[in-house]
Write a protein that holds these residues in place. Structure first.
Motif, PDB file in Angstrom:
ATOM      1  N   ILE A  36       0.834  -1.208   0.000  1.00  0.00           N
ATOM      2  CA  ILE A  36       0.000   0.000   0.000  1.00  0.00           C
ATOM      3  C   ILE A  36       0.869   1.258   0.000  1.00  0.00           C
ATOM      4  O   ILE A  36       0.600   2.211  -0.741  1.00  0.00           O
ATOM      5  CB  ILE A  36      -0.967  -0.011   1.197  1.00  0.00           C
ATOM      6  N   HIS A  37       1.937   1.256   0.815  1.00  0.00           N
ATOM      7  CA  HIS A  37       2.839   2.422   0.825  1.00  0.00           C
ATOM      8  C   HIS A  37       3.466   2.637  -0.547  1.00  0.00           C
ATOM      9  O   HIS A  37       3.542   3.770  -1.025  1.00  0.00           O
ATOM     10  CB  HIS A  37       3.932   2.251   1.879  1.00  0.00           C
ATOM     11  N   ARG A  40       1.141   4.165  -3.026  1.00  0.00           N
ATOM     12  CA  ARG A  40       1.059   5.616  -2.839  1.00  0.00           C
ATOM     13  C   ARG A  40       2.278   6.314  -3.447  1.00  0.00           C
ATOM     14  O   ARG A  40       2.147   7.369  -4.070  1.00  0.00           O
ATOM     15  CB  ARG A  40       0.969   5.957  -1.361  1.00  0.00           C
ATOM     16  N   GLU A  45      -2.349   4.991  -5.833  1.00  0.00           N
ATOM     17  CA  GLU A  45      -3.398   5.248  -4.848  1.00  0.00           C
ATOM     18  C   GLU A  45      -3.095   6.534  -4.074  1.00  0.00           C
ATOM     19  O   GLU A  45      -2.003   6.688  -3.530  1.00  0.00           O
ATOM     20  CB  GLU A  45      -3.469   4.071  -3.863  1.00  0.00           C
ATOM     21  N   PRO A  46      -4.066   7.444  -3.991  1.00  0.00           N
ATOM     22  CA  PRO A  46      -3.843   8.641  -3.166  1.00  0.00           C
ATOM     23  C   PRO A  46      -4.065   8.325  -1.691  1.00  0.00           C
ATOM     24  O   PRO A  46      -4.668   7.310  -1.342  1.00  0.00           O
ATOM     25  CB  PRO A  46      -4.899   9.629  -3.680  1.00  0.00           C
ATOM     26  N   TRP A  47      -3.574   9.199  -0.825  1.00  0.00           N
ATOM     27  CA  TRP A  47      -3.791   9.069   0.609  1.00  0.00           C
ATOM     28  C   TRP A  47      -4.550  10.302   1.070  1.00  0.00           C
ATOM     29  O   TRP A  47      -4.066  11.433   0.912  1.00  0.00           O
ATOM     30  CB  TRP A  47      -2.461   8.938   1.338  1.00  0.00           C
ATOM     31  N   TRP A  51      -2.034  12.946  -3.634  1.00  0.00           N
ATOM     32  CA  TRP A  51      -1.050  12.076  -4.247  1.00  0.00           C
ATOM     33  C   TRP A  51       0.267  12.264  -3.532  1.00  0.00           C
ATOM     34  O   TRP A  51       0.463  13.241  -2.812  1.00  0.00           O
ATOM     35  CB  TRP A  51      -0.915  12.391  -5.737  1.00  0.00           C
ATOM     36  N   PHE A  52       1.184  11.355  -3.735  1.00  0.00           N
ATOM     37  CA  PHE A  52       2.460  11.388  -3.011  1.00  0.00           C
ATOM     38  C   PHE A  52       3.166  12.727  -3.174  1.00  0.00           C
ATOM     39  O   PHE A  52       3.666  13.297  -2.210  1.00  0.00           O
ATOM     40  CB  PHE A  52       3.356  10.234  -3.484  1.00  0.00           C
ATOM     41  N   MET A  55       1.740  15.484  -0.927  1.00  0.00           N
ATOM     42  CA  MET A  55       1.799  15.322   0.528  1.00  0.00           C
ATOM     43  C   MET A  55       2.833  16.263   1.126  1.00  0.00           C
ATOM     44  O   MET A  55       3.812  16.612   0.461  1.00  0.00           O
ATOM     45  CB  MET A  55       2.222  13.890   0.897  1.00  0.00           C
ATOM     46  N   TRP A  59       5.081  13.595   5.629  1.00  0.00           N
ATOM     47  CA  TRP A  59       4.313  12.414   5.229  1.00  0.00           C
ATOM     48  C   TRP A  59       5.018  11.639   4.121  1.00  0.00           C
ATOM     49  O   TRP A  59       4.949  10.413   4.068  1.00  0.00           O
ATOM     50  CB  TRP A  59       2.906  12.806   4.798  1.00  0.00           C
ATOM     51  N   GLN A  60       5.671  12.359   3.224  1.00  0.00           N
ATOM     52  CA  GLN A  60       6.435  11.666   2.185  1.00  0.00           C
ATOM     53  C   GLN A  60       7.550  10.837   2.808  1.00  0.00           C
ATOM     54  O   GLN A  60       7.753   9.679   2.435  1.00  0.00           O
ATOM     55  CB  GLN A  60       7.029  12.671   1.193  1.00  0.00           C
ATOM     56  N   THR A  63       6.087   7.821   4.544  1.00  0.00           N
ATOM     57  CA  THR A  63       5.601   6.832   3.578  1.00  0.00           C
ATOM     58  C   THR A  63       6.750   6.002   3.017  1.00  0.00           C
ATOM     59  O   THR A  63       6.661   4.777   2.929  1.00  0.00           O
ATOM     60  CB  THR A  63       4.830   7.532   2.440  1.00  0.00           C
TER      61      THR A  63
END
Length: 136
Positions: A36-37, A40, A45-47, A51-52, A55, A59-60, A63
């Motif tokens: 999942i990470h 992202r 997949e966005p969080w 989107w990465f 962030m 958070w980047q 992740t």
């Protein structure tokens, strides 16, 4: 056929086997988390709608950190090597610190913290029971 708790305890596998299966369940969970990470990171997949590349830098970094650590710990736990448990404990404790001491940046997640603390306690209990069983 009625099965009592004593029957279950008497016929259970050795604690070492229970510990190995517990570590492998944790490995599967970490493998899923790592995937999942990385989903992202590469933009699948966005969080929380971001989107990465959108962030915040913290958070980047988190992740990427957990994306790598989850997969390394998953491999180590599946192989039941000592460094796997160390990586998993480092990962779990990092998550707890992230959502307690750094809650102003990463947010509070009491259920997640409870999950990690419970899994660590279960691990140490199974480790203790395995060592006690090996001594007798």
């Amino acid at each position: 056929m009625i099965v009592t708790l004593q029957d279950i305890v008497r016929n259970r596998p050795p604690w070492s086997t229970v510990l190995v299966w517990y570590l492998r369940v944790m490995a599967v969970l970490l493998l899923g988390g790592g995937i999942i990470h990385w989903a992202r990171i590469i933009g699948i997949e966005p969080w929380r709608g971001l989107w990465f590349w959108q962030m915040p830098l913290e958070w980047q970094a988190a992740t990427v950190f957990f994306g790598v650590l989850d997969l390394v710990a998953a491999i180590g736990l599946w192989l039941t090597v000592s460094w796997g448990a160390v990586m998993w404990l480092l990962r779990a404790l990092s998550q707890v610190v992230m959502h307690t001491a750094l809650a102003d940046v990463f947010g509070r997640r009491p259920y997640e913290i409870s999950f990690y603390v419970a899994t660590i306690l279960i691990y140490f209990l199974l480790l203790y029971l395995t060592e006690r069983e090996n001594r007798t």
